[in-house]
Scaffold this motif. Structure first.
Motif, PDB file in Angstrom:
ATOM      1  N   GLY A 212       0.783  -1.222   0.000  1.00 21.21           N
ATOM      2  CA  GLY A 212       0.000   0.000   0.000  1.00 21.21           C
ATOM      3  C   GLY A 212       0.815   1.272   0.000  1.00 21.21           C
ATOM      4  N   VAL A 213       2.115   1.177  -0.350  1.00 17.96           N
ATOM      5  CA  VAL A 213       2.956   2.367  -0.431  1.00 17.96           C
ATOM      6  C   VAL A 213       2.543   3.173  -1.662  1.00 17.96           C
ATOM      7  CG1 VAL A 213       5.315   3.225  -0.693  1.00 17.96           C
ATOM      8  CG2 VAL A 213       4.867   1.187   0.705  1.00 17.96           C
ATOM      9  N   VAL A 214       2.279   4.441  -1.489  1.00 15.66           N
ATOM     10  CA  VAL A 214       1.847   5.297  -2.591  1.00 15.66           C
ATOM     11  C   VAL A 214       2.975   6.264  -2.960  1.00 15.66           C
ATOM     12  CG1 VAL A 214       0.210   7.056  -3.362  1.00 15.66           C
ATOM     13  CG2 VAL A 214      -0.570   5.151  -1.929  1.00 15.66           C
ATOM     14  N   VAL A 215       3.349   6.250  -4.231  1.00 17.52           N
ATOM     15  CA  VAL A 215       4.318   7.195  -4.775  1.00 17.52           C
ATOM     16  C   VAL A 215       3.548   8.136  -5.698  1.00 17.52           C
ATOM     17  CG1 VAL A 215       6.411   7.483  -6.147  1.00 17.52           C
ATOM     18  CG2 VAL A 215       6.184   5.514  -4.610  1.00 17.52           C
ATOM     19  N   ALA A 216       3.324   9.354  -5.252  1.00 11.96           N
ATOM     20  CA  ALA A 216       2.503  10.314  -5.999  1.00 11.96           C
ATOM     21  C   ALA A 216       3.389  11.235  -6.820  1.00 11.96           C
ATOM     22  CB  ALA A 216       1.642  11.122  -5.037  1.00 11.96           C
ATOM     23  N   LEU A 217       3.138  11.272  -8.123  1.00 11.04           N
ATOM     24  CA  LEU A 217       3.880  12.137  -9.039  1.00 11.04           C
ATOM     25  C   LEU A 217       2.925  13.179  -9.603  1.00 11.04           C
ATOM     26  CD1 LEU A 217       5.948   9.435 -10.961  1.00 11.04           C
ATOM     27  CD2 LEU A 217       6.654  10.797  -9.004  1.00 11.04           C
ATOM     28  N   ASP A 218       3.315  14.436  -9.512  1.00 12.11           N
ATOM     29  CA  ASP A 218       2.463  15.541  -9.936  1.00 12.11           C
ATOM     30  C   ASP A 218       2.959  16.080 -11.276  1.00 12.11           C
ATOM     31  OD1 ASP A 218       0.809  17.701 -10.213  1.00 12.11           O
ATOM     32  OD2 ASP A 218       1.124  18.469  -8.187  1.00 12.11           O
ATOM     33  N   THR A 219       2.163  15.934 -12.328  1.00 13.37           N
ATOM     34  CA  THR A 219       2.540  16.438 -13.651  1.00 13.37           C
ATOM     35  C   THR A 219       1.834  17.748 -13.992  1.00 13.37           C
ATOM     36  OG1 THR A 219       0.782  15.291 -14.862  1.00 13.37           O
ATOM     37  CG2 THR A 219       2.800  14.052 -14.421  1.00 13.37           C
ATOM     38  N   ARG A 220       1.042  18.277 -13.057  1.00 12.18           N
ATOM     39  CA  ARG A 220       0.233  19.451 -13.372  1.00 12.18           C
ATOM     40  C   ARG A 220       1.060  20.705 -13.603  1.00 12.18           C
ATOM     41  NH1 ARG A 220      -3.776  18.819  -8.351  1.00 12.18           N
ATOM     42  NH2 ARG A 220      -1.729  18.372  -7.446  1.00 12.18           N
ATOM     43  N   GLY A 221       2.254  20.779 -12.993  1.00 11.42           N
ATOM     44  CA  GLY A 221       3.075  21.968 -13.185  1.00 11.42           C
ATOM     45  C   GLY A 221       4.070  21.844 -14.321  1.00 11.42           C
ATOM     46  N   ILE A 222       4.041  20.713 -15.039  1.00 15.79           N
ATOM     47  CA  ILE A 222       4.977  20.494 -16.131  1.00 15.79           C
ATOM     48  C   ILE A 222       4.457  21.170 -17.397  1.00 15.79           C
ATOM     49  CG2 ILE A 222       6.154  18.774 -17.538  1.00 15.79           C
ATOM     50  CD1 ILE A 222       7.022  18.865 -14.600  1.00 15.79           C
ATOM     51  N   VAL A 223       5.266  22.038 -17.959  1.00 17.22           N
ATOM     52  CA  VAL A 223       4.896  22.727 -19.193  1.00 17.22           C
ATOM     53  C   VAL A 223       5.390  21.894 -20.373  1.00 17.22           C
ATOM     54  CG1 VAL A 223       5.145  24.818 -20.582  1.00 17.22           C
ATOM     55  CG2 VAL A 223       5.008  24.972 -18.077  1.00 17.22           C
ATOM     56  N   THR A 224       4.459  21.427 -21.183  1.00 15.50           N
ATOM     57  CA  THR A 224       4.825  20.620 -22.344  1.00 15.50           C
ATOM     58  C   THR A 224       5.252  21.539 -23.485  1.00 15.50           C
ATOM     59  OG1 THR A 224       3.241  18.923 -21.701  1.00 15.50           O
ATOM     60  CG2 THR A 224       4.031  18.871 -23.969  1.00 15.50           C
ATOM     61  N   ALA A 225       6.520  21.437 -23.853  1.00 13.73           N
ATOM     62  CA  ALA A 225       7.060  22.286 -24.919  1.00 13.73           C
ATOM     63  C   ALA A 225       8.184  21.528 -25.595  1.00 13.73           C
ATOM     64  CB  ALA A 225       7.573  23.604 -24.347  1.00 13.73           C
ATOM     65  N   PRO A 226       8.469  21.821 -26.855  1.00 11.76           N
ATOM     66  CA  PRO A 226       9.579  21.157 -27.536  1.00 11.76           C
ATOM     67  C   PRO A 226      10.895  21.422 -26.809  1.00 11.76           C
ATOM     68  CG  PRO A 226       8.197  22.360 -29.094  1.00 11.76           C
ATOM     69  CD  PRO A 226       7.754  22.774 -27.731  1.00 11.76           C
ATOM     70  N   HIS A 227      11.734  20.388 -26.697  1.00 13.21           N
ATOM     71  CA  HIS A 227      13.036  20.601 -26.075  1.00 13.21           C
ATOM     72  C   HIS A 227      13.947  21.395 -27.010  1.00 13.21           C
ATOM     73  CE1 HIS A 227      13.781  16.898 -28.453  1.00 13.21           C
ATOM     74  NE2 HIS A 227      14.982  17.426 -28.599  1.00 13.21           N
ATOM     75  N   LEU A 228      14.993  21.966 -26.458  1.00 17.05           N
ATOM     76  CA  LEU A 228      15.935  22.770 -27.234  1.00 17.05           C
ATOM     77  C   LEU A 228      17.083  21.899 -27.732  1.00 17.05           C
ATOM     78  CD1 LEU A 228      16.056  25.887 -24.885  1.00 17.05           C
ATOM     79  CD2 LEU A 228      14.608  25.524 -26.911  1.00 17.05           C
ATOM     80  N   ASN A 229      17.811  22.405 -28.719  1.00 15.88           N
ATOM     81  CA  ASN A 229      18.957  21.659 -29.232  1.00 15.88           C
ATOM     82  C   ASN A 229      20.143  21.794 -28.274  1.00 15.88           C
ATOM     83  OD1 ASN A 229      20.217  24.137 -29.733  1.00 15.88           O
ATOM     84  ND2 ASN A 229      19.796  24.095 -31.926  1.00 15.88           N
ATOM     85  N   LYS A 230      21.284  21.258 -28.649  1.00 12.95           N
ATOM     86  CA  LYS A 230      22.428  21.224 -27.731  1.00 12.95           C
ATOM     87  C   LYS A 230      22.998  22.616 -27.458  1.00 12.95           C
ATOM     88  CE  LYS A 230      26.010  20.219 -31.221  1.00 12.95           C
ATOM     89  NZ  LYS A 230      27.012  19.202 -31.644  1.00 12.95           N
ATOM     90  N   PHE A 231      22.643  23.591 -28.278  1.00 14.51           N
ATOM     91  CA  PHE A 231      23.098  24.963 -28.069  1.00 14.51           C
ATOM     92  C   PHE A 231      22.094  25.787 -27.256  1.00 14.51           C
ATOM     93  CE2 PHE A 231      24.811  23.595 -32.248  1.00 14.51           C
ATOM     94  CZ  PHE A 231      26.159  23.551 -31.900  1.00 14.51           C
ATOM     95  N   GLY A 232      21.015  25.135 -26.822  1.00 13.53           N
ATOM     96  CA  GLY A 232      19.993  25.845 -26.073  1.00 13.53           C
ATOM     97  C   GLY A 232      19.073  26.673 -26.938  1.00 13.53           C
ATOM     98  N   GLN A 233      18.995  26.331 -28.226  1.00 15.23           N
ATOM     99  CA  GLN A 233      18.167  27.063 -29.180  1.00 15.23           C
ATOM    100  C   GLN A 233      17.080  26.150 -29.742  1.00 15.23           C
ATOM    101  OE1 GLN A 233      18.636  30.354 -29.690  1.00 15.23           O
ATOM    102  NE2 GLN A 233      20.345  30.266 -28.227  1.00 15.23           N
ATOM    103  N   PRO A 234      15.978  26.740 -30.245  1.00 15.30           N
ATOM    104  CA  PRO A 234      14.957  25.913 -30.907  1.00 15.30           C
ATOM    105  C   PRO A 234      15.522  25.249 -32.155  1.00 15.30           C
ATOM    106  CG  PRO A 234      14.097  28.092 -30.353  1.00 15.30           C
ATOM    107  CD  PRO A 234      15.576  28.157 -30.133  1.00 15.30           C
ATOM    108  N   TYR A 235      14.995  24.089 -32.473  1.00 13.40           N
ATOM    109  CA  TYR A 235      15.391  23.399 -33.696  1.00 13.40           C
ATOM    110  C   TYR A 235      14.932  24.206 -34.910  1.00 13.40           C
ATOM    111  CZ  TYR A 235      16.771  19.131 -31.234  1.00 13.40           C
ATOM    112  OH  TYR A 235      17.415  18.221 -30.425  1.00 13.40           O
TER     113      TYR A 235
END
Length: 233
Positions: free
Chosen positions: A202-225
């Protein structure tokens, strides 16, 4: 003399059985079982709980058998995908990234745990990255924006995958105090203390995804693809 011989005989039998007299680990082994829950935003329940992972990090306790988690593993690049999507290794371990596509890839991670850039390389070439710190590394390709994978580096053998219902079972857990970690790619890594002195359910591991902003990741230079490339390579 007889008493000393008897002690030696008992010690030898324990060694043959693969047991240890070390005070850092008890002979008792328990089960820790429970469920991972995802607190998704309203209307965003994606039913992908099975990609979550749970692990225990012992606090001041030696847990043997870490070799059950690979120290060296592989993630192939095929069809503009990383296969598998998630890979476990021990802390300090390494992962091969063989290119099985007829075009080039550039594997990189900008993780705060340890950045790396394997550079551009072609089909049938393999390059290797190491993962020196415990935690989750997001891995991408600098050419193909849709390619993503995750390497989870763990300092323990006490790791469990989660089934489609969110259930997990950790077996052969020695008694002691642990930090229980839970992770899902759509949420932050969670941590909580847990004391194990017997079987726990009965151990509960609660993960909250509500604050995660879904956006494309950046390239290795920290810039948009660059949108003009359209992953055509």
């Amino acid at each position: 003399m007889v008493r000393n011989a008897l002690r030696f005989a008992v010690f030898s039998i324990l060694l043959v059985l693969g047991l240890s007299l070390s005070p850092t680990q008890s002979f008792a082994q328990f089960t820790v079982a429970g469920k991972v829950t995802l607190a998704d935003p309203p209307g965003k329940n994606k039913k992908d709980i099975a990609s979550a992972i749970v692990w225990l990090v012992p606090q001041g306790l030696t847990v043997r058998g870490a070799d059950t988690i690979p120290h060296h593993a592989s993630i192939a690049m095929r069809g503009r995908e990383f296969l598998p999507h998630i890979r476990l290794v021990t802390v300090g371990g390494s992962v091969d990234f063989p290119n099985q596509d007829p075009f080039s890839h550039n594997v990189f991670s900008n993780s705060d745990l340890g950045q790396f850039d394997l550079g551009l390389y072609r089909r049938r070439e393999t390059k290797v990255a190491t993962f020196p710190t415990s935690g989750v590394y997001a891995v991408y390709c600098n050419i193909h924006a849709r390619m993503a994978s995750f390497v989870v580096a763990v300092p323990t053998r006490l790791v469990a995958a989660v089934d489609k219902n969110g259930d997990f079972v950790l077996r052969d857990v020695p008694p002691g105090t642990y930090e229980i970690h839970g992770w899902h790619e759509r949420g932050d890594e969670s941590r909580a203390k847990i004391a194990v002195s017997g079987n726990q359910t009965g151990v509960v591991v609660a993960l909250d995804t509500r604050g995660i902003v879904t956006a494309p990741h950046l390239n290795k230079f920290g810039q948009p693809y660059a949108s003009t490339r359209a992953d055509r390579y």
